[in-house]
Design a protein around this motif. Structure first.
Motif, PDB file in Angstrom:
ATOM      1  N   ARG A   1      12.106  64.907 -23.420  1.00  0.00           N
ATOM      2  CA  ARG A   1      12.011  66.368 -23.402  1.00  0.00           C
ATOM      3  C   ARG A   1      10.737  66.871 -22.742  1.00  0.00           C
ATOM      4  O   ARG A   1      10.414  68.060 -22.814  1.00  0.00           O
ATOM      5  N   GLY A   2       9.977  65.960 -22.142  1.00  0.00           N
ATOM      6  CA  GLY A   2       8.839  66.375 -21.334  1.00  0.00           C
ATOM      7  C   GLY A   2       7.488  66.353 -21.999  1.00  0.00           C
ATOM      8  O   GLY A   2       6.503  66.809 -21.408  1.00  0.00           O
ATOM      9  N   MET A   3       7.387  65.833 -23.212  1.00  0.00           N
ATOM     10  CA  MET A   3       6.083  65.797 -23.883  1.00  0.00           C
ATOM     11  C   MET A   3       5.190  64.754 -23.216  1.00  0.00           C
ATOM     12  O   MET A   3       5.657  63.685 -22.813  1.00  0.00           O
ATOM     13  N   PRO A   4       3.879  65.021 -23.099  1.00  0.00           N
ATOM     14  CA  PRO A   4       2.962  64.039 -22.523  1.00  0.00           C
ATOM     15  C   PRO A   4       3.004  62.714 -23.269  1.00  0.00           C
ATOM     16  O   PRO A   4       3.209  62.682 -24.488  1.00  0.00           O
ATOM     17  N   ILE A   5       2.794  61.635 -22.534  1.00  0.00           N
ATOM     18  CA  ILE A   5       2.932  60.299 -23.125  1.00  0.00           C
ATOM     19  C   ILE A   5       1.994  60.093 -24.304  1.00  0.00           C
ATOM     20  O   ILE A   5       2.408  59.608 -25.366  1.00  0.00           O
ATOM     21  N   LEU A   6       0.729  60.465 -24.151  1.00  0.00           N
ATOM     22  CA  LEU A   6      -0.247  60.241 -25.217  1.00  0.00           C
ATOM     23  C   LEU A   6       0.131  60.993 -26.484  1.00  0.00           C
ATOM     24  O   LEU A   6       0.062  60.447 -27.599  1.00  0.00           O
ATOM     25  N   VAL A   7       0.547  62.251 -26.347  1.00  0.00           N
ATOM     26  CA  VAL A   7       0.924  63.047 -27.515  1.00  0.00           C
ATOM     27  C   VAL A   7       2.138  62.435 -28.202  1.00  0.00           C
ATOM     28  O   VAL A   7       2.200  62.336 -29.437  1.00  0.00           O
ATOM     29  N   ALA A   8       3.127  62.009 -27.414  1.00  0.00           N
ATOM     30  CA  ALA A   8       4.324  61.395 -27.987  1.00  0.00           C
ATOM     31  C   ALA A   8       3.975  60.104 -28.729  1.00  0.00           C
ATOM     32  O   ALA A   8       4.515  59.825 -29.814  1.00  0.00           O
ATOM     33  N   LEU A   9       3.058  59.320 -28.160  1.00  0.00           N
ATOM     34  CA  LEU A   9       2.627  58.086 -28.817  1.00  0.00           C
ATOM     35  C   LEU A   9       1.971  58.375 -30.161  1.00  0.00           C
ATOM     36  O   LEU A   9       2.267  57.729 -31.173  1.00  0.00           O
TER      37      LEU A   9
ATOM     38  N   GLY B   1      16.056  57.362 -19.769  1.00  0.00           N
ATOM     39  CA  GLY B   1      15.314  58.242 -18.881  1.00  0.00           C
ATOM     40  C   GLY B   1      13.850  58.365 -19.225  1.00  0.00           C
ATOM     41  O   GLY B   1      13.249  59.428 -19.038  1.00  0.00           O
ATOM     42  N   LEU B   2      13.254  57.280 -19.731  1.00  0.00           N
ATOM     43  CA  LEU B   2      11.847  57.321 -20.130  1.00  0.00           C
ATOM     44  C   LEU B   2      10.943  57.200 -18.896  1.00  0.00           C
ATOM     45  O   LEU B   2      11.298  56.542 -17.909  1.00  0.00           O
ATOM     46  N   PRO B   3       9.760  57.814 -18.936  1.00  0.00           N
ATOM     47  CA  PRO B   3       8.842  57.760 -17.789  1.00  0.00           C
ATOM     48  C   PRO B   3       8.416  56.336 -17.456  1.00  0.00           C
ATOM     49  O   PRO B   3       8.272  55.490 -18.348  1.00  0.00           O
TER      50      PRO B   3
ATOM     51  N   VAL C   1      11.701  51.928 -40.033  1.00  0.00           N
ATOM     52  CA  VAL C   1      10.611  52.800 -39.586  1.00  0.00           C
ATOM     53  C   VAL C   1      10.309  52.529 -38.118  1.00  0.00           C
ATOM     54  O   VAL C   1      10.050  53.464 -37.334  1.00  0.00           O
ATOM     55  N   LEU C   2      10.356  51.270 -37.724  1.00  0.00           N
ATOM     56  CA  LEU C   2      10.171  50.912 -36.318  1.00  0.00           C
ATOM     57  C   LEU C   2      11.217  51.601 -35.445  1.00  0.00           C
ATOM     58  O   LEU C   2      10.895  52.201 -34.419  1.00  0.00           O
ATOM     59  N   GLY C   3      12.470  51.524 -35.862  1.00  0.00           N
ATOM     60  CA  GLY C   3      13.538  52.142 -35.081  1.00  0.00           C
ATOM     61  C   GLY C   3      13.402  53.648 -34.987  1.00  0.00           C
ATOM     62  O   GLY C   3      13.593  54.238 -33.913  1.00  0.00           O
ATOM     63  N   LEU C   4      13.059  54.287 -36.112  1.00  0.00           N
ATOM     64  CA  LEU C   4      12.926  55.746 -36.123  1.00  0.00           C
ATOM     65  C   LEU C   4      11.747  56.197 -35.273  1.00  0.00           C
ATOM     66  O   LEU C   4      11.867  57.140 -34.472  1.00  0.00           O
ATOM     67  N   SER C   5      10.603  55.552 -35.413  1.00  0.00           N
ATOM     68  CA  SER C   5       9.427  55.927 -34.625  1.00  0.00           C
ATOM     69  C   SER C   5       9.680  55.744 -33.135  1.00  0.00           C
ATOM     70  O   SER C   5       9.291  56.592 -32.315  1.00  0.00           O
ATOM     71  N   GLY C   6      10.340  54.651 -32.775  1.00  0.00           N
ATOM     72  CA  GLY C   6      10.630  54.406 -31.375  1.00  0.00           C
ATOM     73  C   GLY C   6      11.565  55.447 -30.786  1.00  0.00           C
ATOM     74  O   GLY C   6      11.343  55.946 -29.673  1.00  0.00           O
ATOM     75  N   CYS C   7      12.621  55.807 -31.531  1.00  0.00           N
ATOM     76  CA  CYS C   7      13.585  56.787 -31.016  1.00  0.00           C
ATOM     77  C   CYS C   7      12.991  58.195 -30.973  1.00  0.00           C
ATOM     78  O   CYS C   7      13.270  58.959 -30.034  1.00  0.00           O
ATOM     79  N   VAL C   8      12.185  58.554 -31.962  1.00  0.00           N
ATOM     80  CA  VAL C   8      11.535  59.868 -31.945  1.00  0.00           C
ATOM     81  C   VAL C   8      10.598  59.960 -30.745  1.00  0.00           C
ATOM     82  O   VAL C   8      10.567  60.980 -30.028  1.00  0.00           O
ATOM     83  N   THR C   9       9.840  58.915 -30.502  1.00  0.00           N
ATOM     84  CA  THR C   9       8.955  58.896 -29.328  1.00  0.00           C
ATOM     85  C   THR C   9       9.755  59.034 -28.038  1.00  0.00           C
ATOM     86  O   THR C   9       9.367  59.779 -27.124  1.00  0.00           O
ATOM     87  N   ALA C  10      10.866  58.308 -27.961  1.00  0.00           N
ATOM     88  CA  ALA C  10      11.707  58.379 -26.757  1.00  0.00           C
ATOM     89  C   ALA C  10      12.259  59.786 -26.552  1.00  0.00           C
ATOM     90  O   ALA C  10      12.266  60.305 -25.430  1.00  0.00           O
ATOM     91  N   LEU C  11      12.717  60.434 -27.626  1.00  0.00           N
ATOM     92  CA  LEU C  11      13.257  61.794 -27.522  1.00  0.00           C
ATOM     93  C   LEU C  11      12.184  62.776 -27.060  1.00  0.00           C
ATOM     94  O   LEU C  11      12.446  63.660 -26.233  1.00  0.00           O
ATOM     95  N   LEU C  12      10.974  62.629 -27.589  1.00  0.00           N
ATOM     96  CA  LEU C  12       9.878  63.515 -27.195  1.00  0.00           C
ATOM     97  C   LEU C  12       9.536  63.347 -25.722  1.00  0.00           C
ATOM     98  O   LEU C  12       9.273  64.328 -25.011  1.00  0.00           O
ATOM     99  N   LEU C  13       9.562  62.102 -25.257  1.00  0.00           N
ATOM    100  CA  LEU C  13       9.242  61.839 -23.853  1.00  0.00           C
ATOM    101  C   LEU C  13      10.324  62.398 -22.927  1.00  0.00           C
ATOM    102  O   LEU C  13      10.021  62.965 -21.870  1.00  0.00           O
TER     103      LEU C  13
END
Length: 355
Positions: free
Chosen positions: A124-132, A183-185, A110-122
């Protein structure tokens, strides 16, 4: 003399006996009002299970201080804090499940999946807070599904969370194509790598999580329910404890903290790693056991789990400083786990014989 804390609490409508039986006051003649139940708790009951872990930690720190000039340096302590913080957060979440006599083998995946999903969202340009928030929400949902599988589908916790381990890890590899997400912010990376007054952000977050869970377990009705479910779920149910809701909740919180850990690890590494978190579930369980938790439920504390994570971190860090073979460190940690479980069993047998 150990000081005693004494309080009175009313007996509920359903009285729990030492077994699974209960006597209800809702049928037949109205029972006579019972006097308030007197319960005596010593400070030894509150801190006893953590004291062993604290002694081991102090001994390890003392030995490393004497044998390595680098151990107490600012740079090493900062690095140690960052290493231990994520394990501590996951261990505290795992503890809640263990207190109900369950187990969560999916926290690493779950840690790995949540981290990678957050990274993919970031990326693709999603705001940091929303991705978190979405990353943490994903972990919470997966944890709640574990709880539903245990309570509704009646699957053993080991099997339910083992299945989720495979599902989450496979999903991570699919959505990332088994490639690192880069390529994370810079602002996102600062979350885990920044400091406040010289204190690493990761350490502050881990301390806050530990304090919140400690308060939840020791100062709220929900905390009492968690221990009651782990002690005897049937008796707890007869006493009016919402056993299913409590069980689902602890798995959801475990998933939430695993998701948080995944986000923090991704922030620290500056990339989403598909294999991140592999084996973390075993480290989290080991930290809980070393910190005084019982795999049979109802025994353990948030401070103990955090202490166990710190012990493992100190041993690994000290081994690196002293150039000790990492394989020997694994053997040593395994022995420490066996000793901790052995002492728990011995104390349980002593309590049963004296009772």
């Amino acid at each position: 003399m150990i000081p005693k804390l004494i309080w009175r609490e009313p007996i509920p409508t359903t009285t729990i006996t030492s077994g699974a039986s209960a006597v209800s006051g809702t049928g037949g003649a109205a029972p006579a009002a019972a006097p308030p139940r007197r319960r005596v708790v010593t400070l030894g009951d509150i801190t006893g299970r953590e004291s062993g872990g604290l002694v081991v930690l102090l001994v390890a720190v003392g030995i490393l201080t004497l044998t390595s000039d680098e151990f107490l340096t600012t740079g090493n302590l900062s690095n140690l804090a960052r290493q231990v913080a994520i394990f501590g957060i996951i261990a505290v979440g795992e503890l809640l499940v263990i207190l109900t006599a369950g187990i969560d083998l999916s926290v690493g995946s779950v840690l790995g999946l949540s981290g990678c999903v957050t990274a993919l969202l970031l990326v693709r340009g999603m705001p940091i807070l929303v991705a978190l928030l979405l990353g943490v929400a994903l972990g919470t949902v997966l944890g709640a599904i574990n709880g539903l599988l245990v309570t509704r589908a009646k699957l053993p916790p080991f099997i339910a969370t083992l299945g989720m381990l495979g599902i989450a890890r496979g999903a991570t590899l699919v959505i990332t194509d088994a490639k690192t997400v880069q390529g994370l912010p810079t602002g996102f990376q600062t979350i885990a790598n920044g400091t406040v007054l010289g204190i690493p952000n990761l350490l502050i977050i881990a301390a806050l999580v530990t304090v919140v869970v400690w308060f939840l377990l020791t100062r709220t009705v929900f905390g009492r329910y968690v221990y009651a479910v782990g002690s005897n779920p049937e008796s707890a149910r007869l006493a009016g404890v919402p056993v299913r809701t409590v069980t689902i909740s602890v798995y959801a919180i475990s998933g939430l903290l695993a998701g948080l850990g995944g986000i923090l690890l991704t922030s620290r590494l500056g990339a989403g790693i598909p294999t991140a978190g592999t084996g973390f579930e075993l480290n989290a369980i080991a930290a809980c056991v070393i910190g005084g938790a019982s795999l049979f439920g109802a025994k353990g504390s948030a401070i103990g789990a955090a202490t166990g994570a710190l012990i493992m971190g100190v041993l690994n860090n000290g081994g690196n400083l002293l150039a000790i073979n990492a394989f020997y460190l694994q053997i040593g940690i395994g022995v420490l786990i066996l000793v901790a479980v052995g002492f728990d069993q011995l104390n349980a047998r002593r309590a049963a014989s004296s009772g």
